[in-house]
Write a protein that holds these residues in place. Structure first.
Motif, PDB file in Angstrom:
ATOM      1  N   SER A   1       0.801  -1.225   0.000  1.00 47.72           N
ATOM      2  CA  SER A   1       0.000   0.000   0.000  1.00 47.72           C
ATOM      3  C   SER A   1       0.836   1.279   0.000  1.00 47.72           C
ATOM      4  O   SER A   1       0.281   2.375  -0.046  1.00 47.72           O
ATOM      5  N   VAL A   2       2.158   1.144   0.054  1.00 48.45           N
ATOM      6  CA  VAL A   2       3.008   2.339   0.037  1.00 48.45           C
ATOM      7  C   VAL A   2       2.885   2.992  -1.345  1.00 48.45           C
ATOM      8  O   VAL A   2       3.114   2.347  -2.367  1.00 48.45           O
ATOM      9  N   PRO A   3       2.521   4.284  -1.413  1.00 48.44           N
ATOM     10  CA  PRO A   3       2.309   4.942  -2.706  1.00 48.44           C
ATOM     11  C   PRO A   3       3.585   4.980  -3.552  1.00 48.44           C
ATOM     12  O   PRO A   3       4.695   4.924  -3.008  1.00 48.44           O
ATOM     13  N   PRO A   4       3.453   5.083  -4.864  1.00 49.14           N
ATOM     14  CA  PRO A   4       4.629   5.115  -5.738  1.00 49.14           C
ATOM     15  C   PRO A   4       5.645   6.189  -5.368  1.00 49.14           C
ATOM     16  O   PRO A   4       6.852   5.933  -5.389  1.00 49.14           O
ATOM     17  N   ALA A   5       5.179   7.391  -5.032  1.00 48.19           N
ATOM     18  CA  ALA A   5       6.111   8.473  -4.710  1.00 48.19           C
ATOM     19  C   ALA A   5       6.940   8.150  -3.471  1.00 48.19           C
ATOM     20  O   ALA A   5       8.143   8.432  -3.419  1.00 48.19           O
ATOM     21  N   VAL A   6       6.300   7.557  -2.466  1.00 51.92           N
ATOM     22  CA  VAL A   6       7.014   7.189  -1.233  1.00 51.92           C
ATOM     23  C   VAL A   6       7.929   6.003  -1.501  1.00 51.92           C
ATOM     24  O   VAL A   6       9.065   5.945  -1.002  1.00 51.92           O
ATOM     25  N   THR A   7       7.460   5.049  -2.299  1.00 49.33           N
ATOM     26  CA  THR A   7       8.297   3.917  -2.676  1.00 49.33           C
ATOM     27  C   THR A   7       9.579   4.394  -3.347  1.00 49.33           C
ATOM     28  O   THR A   7      10.683   3.911  -3.046  1.00 49.33           O
ATOM     29  N   ALA A   8       9.440   5.359  -4.252  1.00 48.55           N
ATOM     30  CA  ALA A   8      10.600   5.884  -4.978  1.00 48.55           C
ATOM     31  C   ALA A   8      11.575   6.576  -4.042  1.00 48.55           C
ATOM     32  O   ALA A   8      12.782   6.301  -4.060  1.00 48.55           O
ATOM     33  N   ALA A   9      11.066   7.487  -3.206  1.00 44.09           N
ATOM     34  CA  ALA A   9      11.949   8.274  -2.333  1.00 44.09           C
ATOM     35  C   ALA A   9      12.637   7.397  -1.303  1.00 44.09           C
ATOM     36  O   ALA A   9      13.847   7.522  -1.074  1.00 44.09           O
ATOM     37  N   THR A  10      11.887   6.488  -0.680  1.00 47.10           N
ATOM     38  CA  THR A  10      12.513   5.628   0.326  1.00 47.10           C
ATOM     39  C   THR A  10      13.494   4.659  -0.320  1.00 47.10           C
ATOM     40  O   THR A  10      14.507   4.291   0.283  1.00 47.10           O
ATOM     41  N   GLY A  11      13.214   4.261  -1.557  1.00 46.82           N
ATOM     42  CA  GLY A  11      14.143   3.385  -2.260  1.00 46.82           C
ATOM     43  C   GLY A  11      15.471   4.065  -2.548  1.00 46.82           C
ATOM     44  O   GLY A  11      16.541   3.452  -2.424  1.00 46.82           O
ATOM     45  N   VAL A  12      15.409   5.341  -2.925  1.00 47.28           N
ATOM     46  CA  VAL A  12      16.652   6.091  -3.146  1.00 47.28           C
ATOM     47  C   VAL A  12      17.383   6.293  -1.824  1.00 47.28           C
ATOM     48  O   VAL A  12      18.619   6.266  -1.764  1.00 47.28           O
TER      49      VAL A  12
ATOM     50  N   GLY B   1      18.190  12.492 -13.376  1.00 49.09           N
ATOM     51  CA  GLY B   1      17.222  11.887 -14.278  1.00 49.09           C
ATOM     52  C   GLY B   1      16.700  10.558 -13.765  1.00 49.09           C
ATOM     53  O   GLY B   1      15.512  10.249 -13.897  1.00 49.09           O
ATOM     54  N   PHE B   2      17.584   9.753 -13.180  1.00 44.09           N
ATOM     55  CA  PHE B   2      17.174   8.473 -12.589  1.00 44.09           C
ATOM     56  C   PHE B   2      16.095   8.701 -11.541  1.00 44.09           C
ATOM     57  O   PHE B   2      15.061   8.009 -11.527  1.00 44.09           O
ATOM     58  N   CYS B   3      16.310   9.662 -10.660  1.00 47.83           N
ATOM     59  CA  CYS B   3      15.347   9.944  -9.590  1.00 47.83           C
ATOM     60  C   CYS B   3      14.067  10.565 -10.153  1.00 47.83           C
ATOM     61  O   CYS B   3      12.952  10.204  -9.749  1.00 47.83           O
TER      62      CYS B   3
ATOM     63  N   GLU C   1      10.000  14.708  -7.372  1.00 49.38           N
ATOM     64  CA  GLU C   1      10.218  16.131  -7.660  1.00 49.38           C
ATOM     65  C   GLU C   1      11.547  16.534  -7.034  1.00 49.38           C
ATOM     66  O   GLU C   1      11.687  16.524  -5.816  1.00 49.38           O
ATOM     67  N   MET C   2      12.507  16.882  -7.881  1.00 46.61           N
ATOM     68  CA  MET C   2      13.881  17.067  -7.427  1.00 46.61           C
ATOM     69  C   MET C   2      14.241  18.510  -7.121  1.00 46.61           C
ATOM     70  O   MET C   2      15.370  18.790  -6.733  1.00 46.61           O
ATOM     71  N   ARG C   3      13.309  19.448  -7.277  1.00 48.51           N
ATOM     72  CA  ARG C   3      13.618  20.865  -7.051  1.00 48.51           C
ATOM     73  C   ARG C   3      13.195  21.292  -5.643  1.00 48.51           C
ATOM     74  O   ARG C   3      12.025  21.174  -5.280  1.00 48.51           O
ATOM     75  N   LEU C   4      14.148  21.797  -4.894  1.00 49.41           N
ATOM     76  CA  LEU C   4      13.842  22.269  -3.543  1.00 49.41           C
ATOM     77  C   LEU C   4      12.814  23.392  -3.562  1.00 49.41           C
ATOM     78  O   LEU C   4      12.025  23.534  -2.620  1.00 49.41           O
TER      79      LEU C   4
ATOM     80  N   ASN D   1      16.703  12.852   1.215  1.00 49.05           N
ATOM     81  CA  ASN D   1      17.899  12.158   0.736  1.00 49.05           C
ATOM     82  C   ASN D   1      17.886  11.969  -0.772  1.00 49.05           C
ATOM     83  O   ASN D   1      18.927  12.049  -1.427  1.00 49.05           O
ATOM     84  N   ALA D   2      16.705  11.711  -1.328  1.00 50.49           N
ATOM     85  CA  ALA D   2      16.610  11.521  -2.775  1.00 50.49           C
ATOM     86  C   ALA D   2      16.982  12.797  -3.517  1.00 50.49           C
ATOM     87  O   ALA D   2      17.653  12.760  -4.562  1.00 50.49           O
ATOM     88  N   ILE D   3      16.567  13.939  -3.008  1.00 45.54           N
ATOM     89  CA  ILE D   3      16.878  15.214  -3.655  1.00 45.54           C
ATOM     90  C   ILE D   3      18.381  15.481  -3.642  1.00 45.54           C
ATOM     91  O   ILE D   3      18.966  15.967  -4.622  1.00 45.54           O
ATOM     92  N   ILE D   4      19.029  15.143  -2.547  1.00 42.71           N
ATOM     93  CA  ILE D   4      20.452  15.452  -2.380  1.00 42.71           C
ATOM     94  C   ILE D   4      21.354  14.414  -3.032  1.00 42.71           C
ATOM     95  O   ILE D   4      22.461  14.737  -3.501  1.00 42.71           O
ATOM     96  N   PHE D   5      20.900  13.166  -3.101  1.00 43.14           N
ATOM     97  CA  PHE D   5      21.758  12.059  -3.522  1.00 43.14           C
ATOM     98  C   PHE D   5      22.561  12.309  -4.805  1.00 43.14           C
ATOM     99  O   PHE D   5      23.788  12.122  -4.814  1.00 43.14           O
ATOM    100  N   PRO D   6      21.944  12.726  -5.918  1.00 41.62           N
ATOM    101  CA  PRO D   6      22.725  12.869  -7.153  1.00 41.62           C
ATOM    102  C   PRO D   6      23.844  13.892  -7.040  1.00 41.62           C
ATOM    103  O   PRO D   6      24.918  13.726  -7.640  1.00 41.62           O
TER     104      PRO D   6
END
Length: 373
Positions: free
Chosen positions: A176-187, A318-320, A326-329, A275-280
């Motif tokens: 049930s974890v939404p796609p956006a949360v799945t993506a961010a927590t995965g990164v 681009g990967f994220c 959404e990668m823009r602060l 963390n996803a925003i900063i990682f790249p």
């Protein structure tokens, strides 16, 4: 950087259950009379799957980024209840609170007494950690963090007394974890592995866990985002997160997490998203001093040849972004005028910044925030 002869200590849960239906193993593992389950609103729905017996108390209002008052509120209820079993059921915030309550509820120590390494006096009740996200890897480790509301900084506690007796990775609990949360927590899970992998304290043994985690993210994260009920992908990401949690113990993270913390405490961004925003940006910043390991990361994530710093950064962003992040602060409530304050706060987190393979000045940090803005 990596050295096989450097002394390290690894703590892992005494027992690990992973796979579809693993949550039911909780009730089989421990027969308790008064189990206390610490959860959040969305994760309380899974309590019945644990098969617990006795008088079960569920505390389900742990906030996403808990602070000291939130911890104290849970401690007060735990003391009134008197549990003989502690169960964390949730993401990293919930699991961290469960660790802290397990070691503080029946003693004289306060949270401030135990901030830092190896200050916890002990623990008398079993601790079971049931993950419902694939990001922090908190179920695997001996650290817990809460926010100090006065300073807006993270208070970190580290103790082997906070290791789980049983950790459970049931992919069904993440459907049930939404796609956006799945993506961010995965990164975030990937960032744990990458920051340990390129860390000045890196170790050949931990490099092995990091490589496995990074490769699992490259293989399964996109699938988990696209189909939340893909049990193989969900299990793969939970294992990647667990490996990242193991990496945190003897090595820990570095600049990437230091830069993410002000985004959590100042902007109230979820830890995984920050963390996803900063990682790249940090991955690319460190490339000149860790080219071979950075190339391994790029290859595992399908980024191609790492190339120049700018090329790598664009590919990683681009990967994220392709995962829906959404990668823009600027789109997350940040004001450009506040970036300098964020930079000073991040640079001051020396327990992490000092692990980074490349020295990072306040100006460098500010530049990364501006680039991410």
């Amino acid at each position: 950087m990596s050295s096989m002869d450097r002394l390290i200590t690894i703590h892992q849960p005494r027992r690990l259950e992973i796979g579809v239906g693993a949550a039911a193993k909780v009730g089989e593992a421990v027969r308790a009379v008064r189990p206390l389950v610490i959860a959040s609103g969305p994760t309380a729905q899974y309590v019945d799957r644990l098969g617990l017996s006795g008088e079960v108390l569920v505390i389900d209002d742990v906030p996403p980024e808990p602070d000291l008052p939130a911890l104290e509120a849970v401690l007060e209820r735990a003391r009134a209840f008197g549990p003989d079993l502690m169960v964390g059921l949730g993401g990293g915030s919930v699991l961290d609170i469960a660790k802290l309550v397990a070691v503080l509820w029946d003693g004289d120590q306060t949270l401030r007494d135990v901030v830092g390494p190896n200050k916890v006096a002990g623990r008398r009740v079993p601790l079971i950690q049931v993950a419902t996200t694939a990001g922090t890897g908190s179920e695997a480790g001996i650290r817990a963090l809460v926010t100090d509301p006065e300073t807006k900084s993270k208070l970190a506690v580290e103790s082997p007394h906070m290791i789980a007796d049983l950790a459970v990775l049931d992919p069904e609990l993440t459907y049930s974890v939404p796609p956006a949360v799945t993506a961010a927590t995965g990164v975030d899970a990937m960032a744990h592995c990458v920051e340990a992998f390129t860390n000045i304290k890196s170790h050949d043994l931990i490099d092995g866990y990091a490589r496995m985690g990074i490769n699992l993210v490259g293989k399964y994260l996109k699938r988990a985002v696209e189909d939340g009920r893909d049990s193989e992908a969900r299990a793969g990401m939970m294992l990647a997160s667990y490996y990242g949690g193991i990496c945190l113990g003897p090595v820990n993270t570095a600049a990437g997490h230091a830069l993410s913390y002000p985004l959590g405490t100042r902007l109230s961004l979820p830890h995984g998203l920050a963390n996803a925003i900063i990682f790249p940006h940090v991955l690319a910043f460190n490339q000149p001093v860790a080219p071979e390991k950075t190339q391994e990361v790029a290859r595992a994530l399908g980024l191609g040849q790492a190339g120049s710093v700018e090329t790598l950064k664009e590919a990683a962003v681009g990967f994220c972004r392709d995962l829906g992040i959404e990668m823009r602060l600027s789109q997350h409530g940040a004001a450009e005028g506040d970036l300098g304050l964020f930079a000073e706060e991040a640079h001051a987190i020396r327990r992490l910044m000092d692990n980074n393979p490349r020295d990072m000045s306040v100006a460098d940090v500010h530049g990364i925030y501006r680039d991410a803005f």
